[in-house]
Design a protein around this motif. Structure first.
Motif, PDB file in Angstrom:
ATOM      1  N   GLY A   1     -15.495  10.286  -2.628  1.00 43.14           N
ATOM      2  CA  GLY A   1     -14.563  10.219  -3.754  1.00 43.14           C
ATOM      3  C   GLY A   1     -13.687   8.984  -3.684  1.00 43.14           C
ATOM      4  O   GLY A   1     -13.761   8.202  -2.739  1.00 43.14           O
ATOM      5  N   VAL A   2     -12.890   8.829  -4.735  1.00 42.13           N
ATOM      6  CA  VAL A   2     -11.917   7.730  -4.800  1.00 42.13           C
ATOM      7  C   VAL A   2     -10.541   8.375  -4.663  1.00 42.13           C
ATOM      8  O   VAL A   2     -10.183   9.252  -5.452  1.00 42.13           O
ATOM      9  CB  VAL A   2     -12.019   6.992  -6.162  1.00 42.13           C
ATOM     10  CG1 VAL A   2     -10.967   5.896  -6.251  1.00 42.13           C
ATOM     11  CG2 VAL A   2     -13.417   6.428  -6.370  1.00 42.13           C
ATOM     12  N   LEU A   3      -9.808   7.974  -3.633  1.00 43.01           N
ATOM     13  CA  LEU A   3      -8.491   8.579  -3.385  1.00 43.01           C
ATOM     14  C   LEU A   3      -7.401   7.558  -3.724  1.00 43.01           C
ATOM     15  O   LEU A   3      -7.390   6.453  -3.182  1.00 43.01           O
ATOM     16  CB  LEU A   3      -8.385   9.001  -1.915  1.00 43.01           C
ATOM     17  CG  LEU A   3      -7.048   9.606  -1.474  1.00 43.01           C
ATOM     18  CD1 LEU A   3      -6.712  10.876  -2.271  1.00 43.01           C
ATOM     19  CD2 LEU A   3      -7.072   9.936   0.021  1.00 43.01           C
ATOM     20  N   VAL A   4      -6.516   7.952  -4.627  1.00 40.53           N
ATOM     21  CA  VAL A   4      -5.423   7.061  -5.016  1.00 40.53           C
ATOM     22  C   VAL A   4      -4.255   7.275  -4.060  1.00 40.53           C
ATOM     23  O   VAL A   4      -3.824   8.407  -3.834  1.00 40.53           O
ATOM     24  CB  VAL A   4      -4.989   7.342  -6.474  1.00 40.53           C
ATOM     25  CG1 VAL A   4      -3.785   6.485  -6.846  1.00 40.53           C
ATOM     26  CG2 VAL A   4      -6.150   7.085  -7.424  1.00 40.53           C
ATOM     27  N   ASN A   5      -3.762   6.176  -3.501  1.00 42.59           N
ATOM     28  CA  ASN A   5      -2.643   6.244  -2.551  1.00 42.59           C
ATOM     29  C   ASN A   5      -1.432   5.523  -3.138  1.00 42.59           C
ATOM     30  O   ASN A   5      -1.551   4.683  -4.016  1.00 42.59           O
ATOM     31  CB  ASN A   5      -3.064   5.599  -1.227  1.00 42.59           C
ATOM     32  CG  ASN A   5      -1.972   5.708  -0.176  1.00 42.59           C
ATOM     33  OD1 ASN A   5      -1.265   6.720  -0.102  1.00 42.59           O
ATOM     34  ND2 ASN A   5      -1.806   4.674   0.637  1.00 42.59           N
ATOM     35  N   ARG A   6      -0.278   5.872  -2.627  1.00 44.29           N
ATOM     36  CA  ARG A   6       1.010   5.261  -2.992  1.00 44.29           C
ATOM     37  C   ARG A   6       1.350   5.458  -4.466  1.00 44.29           C
ATOM     38  O   ARG A   6       1.853   4.564  -5.136  1.00 44.29           O
ATOM     39  CB  ARG A   6       1.034   3.776  -2.644  1.00 44.29           C
ATOM     40  CG  ARG A   6       0.798   3.535  -1.166  1.00 44.29           C
ATOM     41  CD  ARG A   6       1.330   2.235  -0.685  1.00 44.29           C
ATOM     42  NE  ARG A   6       2.762   2.345  -0.447  1.00 44.29           N
ATOM     43  CZ  ARG A   6       3.422   1.549   0.389  1.00 44.29           C
ATOM     44  NH1 ARG A   6       2.798   0.608   1.053  1.00 44.29           N
ATOM     45  NH2 ARG A   6       4.712   1.697   0.559  1.00 44.29           N
ATOM     46  N   LEU A   7       1.043   6.671  -4.947  1.00 45.75           N
ATOM     47  CA  LEU A   7       1.367   6.975  -6.340  1.00 45.75           C
ATOM     48  C   LEU A   7       2.864   7.217  -6.503  1.00 45.75           C
ATOM     49  O   LEU A   7       3.464   7.955  -5.718  1.00 45.75           O
ATOM     50  CB  LEU A   7       0.600   8.236  -6.775  1.00 45.75           C
ATOM     51  CG  LEU A   7       0.963   8.771  -8.156  1.00 45.75           C
ATOM     52  CD1 LEU A   7       0.423   7.870  -9.260  1.00 45.75           C
ATOM     53  CD2 LEU A   7       0.458  10.192  -8.344  1.00 45.75           C
ATOM     54  N   ARG A   8       3.436   6.575  -7.516  1.00 45.39           N
ATOM     55  CA  ARG A   8       4.791   6.947  -7.934  1.00 45.39           C
ATOM     56  C   ARG A   8       4.631   7.717  -9.236  1.00 45.39           C
ATOM     57  O   ARG A   8       4.339   7.135 -10.282  1.00 45.39           O
ATOM     58  CB  ARG A   8       5.657   5.690  -8.106  1.00 45.39           C
ATOM     59  CG  ARG A   8       6.254   5.268  -6.753  1.00 45.39           C
ATOM     60  CD  ARG A   8       7.076   4.018  -6.833  1.00 45.39           C
ATOM     61  NE  ARG A   8       6.249   2.835  -6.717  1.00 45.39           N
ATOM     62  CZ  ARG A   8       6.087   1.917  -7.676  1.00 45.39           C
ATOM     63  NH1 ARG A   8       6.710   2.030  -8.815  1.00 45.39           N
ATOM     64  NH2 ARG A   8       5.315   0.877  -7.487  1.00 45.39           N
ATOM     65  N   PRO A   9       4.759   9.072  -9.152  1.00 42.16           N
ATOM     66  CA  PRO A   9       4.370   9.906 -10.298  1.00 42.16           C
ATOM     67  C   PRO A   9       5.146   9.575 -11.570  1.00 42.16           C
ATOM     68  O   PRO A   9       4.651   9.791 -12.664  1.00 42.16           O
ATOM     69  CB  PRO A   9       4.665  11.337  -9.833  1.00 42.16           C
ATOM     70  CG  PRO A   9       4.750  11.253  -8.349  1.00 42.16           C
ATOM     71  CD  PRO A   9       5.200   9.867  -8.006  1.00 42.16           C
ATOM     72  N   ARG A  10       6.360   9.027 -11.431  1.00 37.46           N
ATOM     73  CA  ARG A  10       7.119   8.749 -12.655  1.00 37.46           C
ATOM     74  C   ARG A  10       6.811   7.377 -13.250  1.00 37.46           C
ATOM     75  O   ARG A  10       7.350   7.025 -14.289  1.00 37.46           O
ATOM     76  CB  ARG A  10       8.615   8.842 -12.367  1.00 37.46           C
ATOM     77  CG  ARG A  10       9.035  10.270 -12.128  1.00 37.46           C
ATOM     78  CD  ARG A  10      10.531  10.435 -12.312  1.00 37.46           C
ATOM     79  NE  ARG A  10      10.935  11.618 -11.578  1.00 37.46           N
ATOM     80  CZ  ARG A  10      11.937  11.677 -10.750  1.00 37.46           C
ATOM     81  NH1 ARG A  10      12.688  10.615 -10.558  1.00 37.46           N
ATOM     82  NH2 ARG A  10      12.218  12.790 -10.133  1.00 37.46           N
ATOM     83  N   SER A  11       5.968   6.630 -12.568  1.00 34.61           N
ATOM     84  CA  SER A  11       5.655   5.292 -13.079  1.00 34.61           C
ATOM     85  C   SER A  11       4.608   5.400 -14.190  1.00 34.61           C
ATOM     86  O   SER A  11       3.490   5.898 -13.966  1.00 34.61           O
ATOM     87  CB  SER A  11       5.136   4.414 -11.935  1.00 34.61           C
ATOM     88  OG  SER A  11       4.354   3.370 -12.444  1.00 34.61           O
ATOM     89  N   TYR A  12       4.944   4.909 -15.373  1.00 36.21           N
ATOM     90  CA  TYR A  12       3.994   4.930 -16.480  1.00 36.21           C
ATOM     91  C   TYR A  12       2.764   4.098 -16.117  1.00 36.21           C
ATOM     92  O   TYR A  12       1.615   4.510 -16.352  1.00 36.21           O
ATOM     93  CB  TYR A  12       4.655   4.382 -17.759  1.00 36.21           C
ATOM     94  CG  TYR A  12       3.662   4.240 -18.872  1.00 36.21           C
ATOM     95  CD1 TYR A  12       3.235   5.353 -19.610  1.00 36.21           C
ATOM     96  CD2 TYR A  12       3.096   2.997 -19.155  1.00 36.21           C
ATOM     97  CE1 TYR A  12       2.290   5.225 -20.603  1.00 36.21           C
ATOM     98  CE2 TYR A  12       2.144   2.868 -20.155  1.00 36.21           C
ATOM     99  CZ  TYR A  12       1.740   3.973 -20.878  1.00 36.21           C
ATOM    100  OH  TYR A  12       0.803   3.848 -21.850  1.00 36.21           O
TER     101      TYR A  12
END
Ligand SMILES: Nc1ncnc2c1ncn2[C@@H]1O[C@H](COP(=O)(O)OP(=O)(O)OP(=O)(O)O)[C@@H](O)[C@H]1O
Ligand SMILES: [Mg+2]
Length: 304
Positions: free
Chosen positions: A185-196
């Protein structure tokens, strides 16, 4: 024994963090695990803090004999159930193409096969390969040795193109060297959930890669750096941010193990069979376009 390679084309996106997070989740499940540090920077080795060894992965890749392998594996400072095949700066020399390089690329697979056939003590349930930031010989060695490959990316504008190139590399190794290899799979890291911007990039990844994108992303949290700095598994770091990330790694581990079981079955399918590439049912799932050949080969609904 399931072997997963953790890779990305780009440096600093979180491969080592993800490799260590999965190791931490495996430790929580008491699954005996080996982390193989293929990066000449040796970050995974430094964080896992093993005692000094007489050999390193560089020696194993030159001479994949059991005696050398045994000398290069040490218990981690985290736990007796987690071992490290230690990295070294001289691995850099093996990343370059050379006359003996072709054969050497298979040496990690040979060494791990030996370990699988005749484990010393309790066998490893999971082997995690922490790759360097390129698609050079070391990453290719990892893909030749792996059952599955986990792509790590940050939610940026180059994420789709980078993941597609990595999927093409997986496909070429599968075709030429390792028919069992499949993407975990492709794993997204360092997500800032409030960032549009981040939400937009995740939607874009899902549009292209459908269900190959892991349903849960790893948020950007200071606790990750704090736990790493203290050479401590994220599951043992006592903060709400760390606990949230620990739960995410539990899910990532479960998905890797599940996708490993589904993999053999999928690769045995008739290649002419049409694949359902919709992401329906997945939160944020979307149709997968046919623009990327590497995606068409893999983006299909889960069976497991
Ligand atoms: N989810 C996160 N939250 C906060 N910091 C993070 C997160 N993921 C990674 N980092 C930090 O980002 C930096 C780079 O991460 P890491 O070393 O895991 O990347 P990498 O892809 O292995 O790098 P390299 O390509 O150099 O091997 C580290 O300082 C790490 O602590
Ligand atoms: Mg790294």
């Amino acid at each position: 024994m399931h072997t997963v390679a953790v890779l990305s084309l780009k440096g600093g996106v979180g491969k080592t963090t993800v490799a260590l997070g999965i190791a931490s989740a495996a430790l929580r499940r008491s699954a005996r695990t080996l982390v193989v540090d293929l990066d000449p920077q040796g970050n995974a080795t430094a964080s896992l803090d093993p005692p000094l060894t007489d050999a390193t992965l560089a020696d194993v890749l030159k001479t994949p004999r059991r005696a050398v392998l045994d000398e290069a594996i040490a218990p981690s400072g985290w736990s007796d159930t987690l071992d490290v095949l230690v990295g070294a700066e001289e691995l850099e020399l093996l990343n370059e193409p050379g006359r003996t390089g072709g054969r050497r690329m298979e040496n990690l697979a040979r060494a791990l096969d030996e370990l699988h056939a005749a484990p010393s003590g309790e066998p490893y349930e999971l082997v995690i390969l922490d790759c360097p930031p390129s698609l050079g010989r070391l990453t290719r060695s990892a893909l030749i040795a792996a059952d599955s490959a986990l792509l790590v990316t940050e939610p940026t504008m180059y994420a789709v193109a980078g993941a597609d190139r990595a999927l093409e590399a997986i496909e070429s190794i599968r075709a030429e060297h390792n028919p069992n290899l499949r993407p975990a799979g492709v794993l997204v890291n360092r997500l800032r959930p409030r960032s549009y911007e981040h939400q937009y990039r995740i939607a874009e990844l899902r549009e292209y890669f459908g269900r190959l994108v892991m349903p849960t992303a790893i948020p950007d949290r200071l606790a990750v750096q704090q736990a790493q700095g203290a050479c401590t598994p994220i599951h043992e770091w006592n903060s709400p941010g760390a606990q949230e990330i620990a739960l995410t790694f539990n899910m990532v581990l479960a998905k890797i193990l599940r996708s490993g079981r589904a993999g053999r079955h999928r690769l045995e399918r008739d290649p002419d069979e049409t694949t359902d590439t919709t992401g329906a049912g997945e939160p944020g799932g979307a149709e997968t376009t046919s623009e990327f050949p590497a995606v068409r080969a893999y983006a299909e609904p889960e069976t497991g």
